[in-house]
Write a protein that holds these residues in place. Structure first.
Motif, PDB file in Angstrom:
ATOM      1  N   THR A 290      42.468  78.946  40.593  1.00 51.34           N
ATOM      2  CA  THR A 290      43.513  78.186  39.909  1.00 51.34           C
ATOM      3  C   THR A 290      43.508  78.478  38.411  1.00 51.34           C
ATOM      4  OG1 THR A 290      43.395  76.404  41.537  1.00 51.34           O
ATOM      5  CG2 THR A 290      44.388  75.882  39.424  1.00 51.34           C
TER       6      THR A 290
ATOM      7  N   TYR B 232      46.588  80.454  36.444  1.00 51.67           N
ATOM      8  CA  TYR B 232      47.276  79.704  35.395  1.00 51.67           C
ATOM      9  C   TYR B 232      47.074  80.379  34.027  1.00 51.67           C
ATOM     10  CZ  TYR B 232      49.034  75.902  32.532  1.00 51.67           C
ATOM     11  OH  TYR B 232      49.773  75.165  31.628  1.00 51.67           O
TER      12      TYR B 232
ATOM     13  N   GLU C 168      52.326  76.128  36.541  1.00 47.89           N
ATOM     14  CA  GLU C 168      51.570  75.276  37.452  1.00 47.89           C
ATOM     15  C   GLU C 168      52.038  75.403  38.888  1.00 47.89           C
ATOM     16  OE1 GLU C 168      51.552  71.249  36.161  1.00 47.89           O
ATOM     17  OE2 GLU C 168      50.483  71.653  34.279  1.00 47.89           O
TER      18      GLU C 168
ATOM     19  N   THR D  16      50.803  78.673  40.368  1.00 45.33           N
ATOM     20  CA  THR D  16      49.344  78.587  40.478  1.00 45.33           C
ATOM     21  C   THR D  16      48.938  77.796  41.714  1.00 45.33           C
ATOM     22  OG1 THR D  16      49.047  78.722  38.082  1.00 45.33           O
ATOM     23  CG2 THR D  16      47.244  77.759  39.357  1.00 45.33           C
TER      24      THR D  16
END
Length: 532
Positions: free
Chosen positions: A486, A490, A496, A499
């Motif tokens: 993650t 990102y 977001e 991700t």
């Protein structure tokens, strides 16, 4: 260094050690092998037993008591996982087939005849660079390089027991004649000559007494070729000679398959079978470029007894089922020659998806590439999602979605290739599913051989998205990145939603992965935001 595929398949269990313990044998573990040296012998011949995975337990049960009775030193793969690595070439081509190693002392060559008789019902991949006695038994050349001279006249050996790494090219003048026919046909229709005469003249047609051209070493793992072979009868003596650097650097001679496919280059060398580029002489004598995918005899054999022949037959079947659904290279023919299977397909003039992505990123991040480049990548990704959706709607899974298996043609047409792992959901075939895949793009459940589902392709697509949005090579992902996927995604994208989507798509639990429709809508939305 072991690659990721080896690490994925490696096991700590010594499945076959129990067999040695049953006979009160002491052994040592040498990487993927259990070594049992019952007596110290300095002067010996190495004999290899090659057998498909489905026959391996039976072979070990049969031969271990024989080795004990004869007092022979021997080694065997330590478990089924190691056997797969050896048999399928993941440890390197030089190890293919070497599931059992027997150290036969010089002066005891009569034992070879007994080994040949005991293993008559077994078969396995050819061991590169070795003399073949039957479909299971292979002999190593001498350590000193002076050639094998084992007083083997009493052993009945098939006349074709030649070094399997040696591939004979076409009968004398056949290659030249076919190429000249191509040129003659082009002259008849007023076209330019496609094959230079100087190139045709490079074809080596020096004959040996068997009526075949001299052998060309294609894909061998040692610097030797056969030079002395019996011309008649079923008994042979074999010697090896080292090939000089000058000979190894000679221009390759032309190989002709099925009397109509002129092999001009090797695109990929692989223990399970090479990928070749060739000219196909069609009925109009017009040359057509094609790709020939080779499946070597008994390679990648699984617990169900299926090997590369079955995989290539399945790939041809898939073409007939899906050619009208997505762009797939046209299949021309499937044939067998010298025990190997060959799938002949259309040559696509294009570049791999990996190269397309590399040309866009040029070492930059998603945040740094232009808006137009982002749109280009996303539209390409969207088309691939649509292709996967059409395949699923038809009731099939690809099961090897990766950057290597998408080709982008000159006019932007996208082709999906390499279908041997595909699965028919409606027919639930093949079962068990064909194994392996591309490390980094293959889901955990596929690696374990579980019943296929659409979530396997979702995992592959998510790994593909990881490449699209970061430009990274999946095989280069460090342990730290994998543990914080993650944060990695990102950090590269600053988005977001993307991700989270990629993170869920790469979840170890299949049930937690998003559906194809959700992925498609997210990509469409992103394109819309960039266009506005």
């Amino acid at each position: 260094m072991e690659n990721q595929a080896i690490k994925d398949f490696a096991s700590v269990r010594d499945d076959y050690a129990a067999l040695l313990e049953e006979h009160s044998l002491k052994y040592t573990i040498d990487n993927h092998y259990l070594i049992c040296k019952q007596a110290v012998v300095e002067d010996y011949i190495k004999v290899y037993l090659s057998v498909v995975i489905s026959q391996l337990p039976t072979l070990l049960q049969l031969m271990t008591p024989e080795f004990v009775q004869l007092g022979l030193g021997f080694g065997m793969v330590k478990n089924q996982s190691s056997a797969k690595l050896v048999l399928n070439g993941y440890l390197g081509a030089e190890h293919v087939g070497k599931v059992v190693i027997v150290f036969v002392p010089n002066g005891m060559e009569g034992l070879l005849q007994r080994l040949v008789r005991l293993t008559a019902d077994f078969y396995g991949p050819r061991v590169p660079g070795m003399v073949q006695l039957n479909d299971c038994v292979f002999i190593d050349r001498s350590e000193k390089g002076e050639g094998i001279n084992c007083q083997m006249d009493h052993i009945q050996v098939p006349i074709d027991a030649a070094d399997p790494a040696v591939s004979f090219i076409a009968p004398a003048d056949t290659g030249k004649e076919i190429l000249r026919q191509i040129n003659d046909a082009h002259e008849d229709i007023g076209a330019d000559t496609v094959i230079p005469v100087s190139f045709i003249d490079q074809i080596d047609t020096r004959q040996n007494t068997s009526g075949q051209c001299n052998p060309v070493n294609r894909g061998s793992d040692n610097n030797s070729v056969l030079t002395d072979q019996a011309k008649t009868g079923s008994k042979i003596k074999t010697k090896y000679r080292d090939v000089s650097p000058a000979e190894r650097n000679k221009k390759p001679r032309i190989q002709v398959l099925a009397d109509k496919y002129i092999v001009l280059s090797e695109l990929k060398s692989d223990p399970k079978g090479d990928v070749l580029k060739a000219l196909y002489l069609n009925k109009y004598l017009l040359p057509v470029w094609c790709i020939i995918k080779e499946g070597k005899k008994y390679m990648v054999s699984d617990s169900a007894g299926r090997d590369m022949d079955d995989r290539l037959n399945w790939q041809q079947h898939i073409y007939y089922q899906l050619a009208s659904v997505v762009h797939i290279p046209k299949v021309f023919e499937l044939f067998q020659q010298d025990g190997n299977t060959y799938l002949v397909m259309e040559w696509i003039r294009g570049i791999s998806l990996r190269k397309v992505i590399d040309r866009v990123y040029k070492g930059r991040s998603w945040k740094e590439i232009t808006r137009q480049d982002k749109i280009k990548l996303l539209e390409l990704l969207l088309e691939m999602i649509q292709m996967i959706d059409r395949i699923h709607t038809k009731g099939f899974l690809h099961r090897d979605i990766s950057t290597a298996n998408f080709l982008v043609g000159r006019k932007g047409k996208i082709y999906l290739i390499d279908w041997e792992l595909a699965f028919d959901l409606n027919a639930q075939y093949p079962l068990p599913p064909f194994g392996f895949g591309t490390p980094g793009f293959m889901s955990p459940e596929q690696n374990l051989g579980r019943l296929p589902s659409v979530k396997e392709d979702i995992y592959g697509l998510s790994a593909l998205m990881l490449v699209f949005f970061t430009g990274i090579r999946v095989k280069n992902l460090s342990k730290e990145v994998k543990e914080d996927m993650t944060g990695f995604v990102y950090g590269h994208t600053g988005m977001e939603n993307i991700t989270g989507l990629i993170g869920r798509g790469l979840d170890k639990e299949a049930a937690n992965r998003p559906g194809l429709e959700e992925i498609r809508e997210q990509v469409r939305s992103l394109i819309g935001d960039l266009v506005r």
